[in-house]
Enzyme design. Sequence first.
Site, short mmCIF file in Angstrom:
data_model
loop_
_atom_site.label_atom_id
_atom_site.label_comp_id
_atom_site.label_asym_id
_atom_site.label_seq_id
_atom_site.Cartn_x
_atom_site.Cartn_y
_atom_site.Cartn_z
N GLN A 1 18.75 24.62 -12.04
CA GLN A 1 18.48 24.50 -10.62
C GLN A 1 19.71 23.97 -9.89
OE1 GLN A 1 14.76 22.68 -9.67
NE2 GLN A 1 14.97 23.16 -7.53
N PHE A 2 20.57 24.89 -9.47
CA PHE A 2 21.81 24.49 -8.80
C PHE A 2 21.53 23.77 -7.48
CE2 PHE A 2 21.16 28.36 -6.45
CZ PHE A 2 21.78 28.16 -5.22
N THR A 3 20.38 23.99 -6.88
CA THR A 3 20.09 23.36 -5.59
C THR A 3 20.00 21.84 -5.69
OG1 THR A 3 17.71 23.67 -5.83
CG2 THR A 3 18.93 25.41 -4.66
#
Length: 146
Positions: A78-80
């Site tokens: 989850q890069f966010t």
Amino acid sequence: MLAVIQRVKSSSVTVNNEIIGAINSGLLVLLGVAKDDTSDDADYLADKVANLRIFEDENRKMNRSLLDISGEMLVVSQFTLLGDCKKGRRPSFILAAGPDRANTLYERFVDQVRQKDVAVVTGRFGATMEVTLINDGPVTLIMKSR
């Protein structure tokens, strides 16, 4: 490297209406990789998460780890998590690692946890995923490698 760790009774990840991974009692780990992370960050965080004593013992104290209870782990990239919301109204993702580097370190984290004999399932890196979970507690922690 940043992880959001949730103690769960169950969790699953779905891509294109197909469940690609599911666990029972254990941990859901949402994992974000920063552009300056290294294999040392992945190794450190894998060890910390696998040995984190957040499961209850017979006295209802958080005193057991995932290893102690033979629990499972679902890891979702989850890069966010690396989104910087300080300026403006839209997050900036300049702190997040690029896809190739992020995937390499994500896979390293997963491999390090598996080497501890933990049953690990994953989402699909870079895919749009739906994650379901039943929190246990709820217990949710945020852990950084630095």
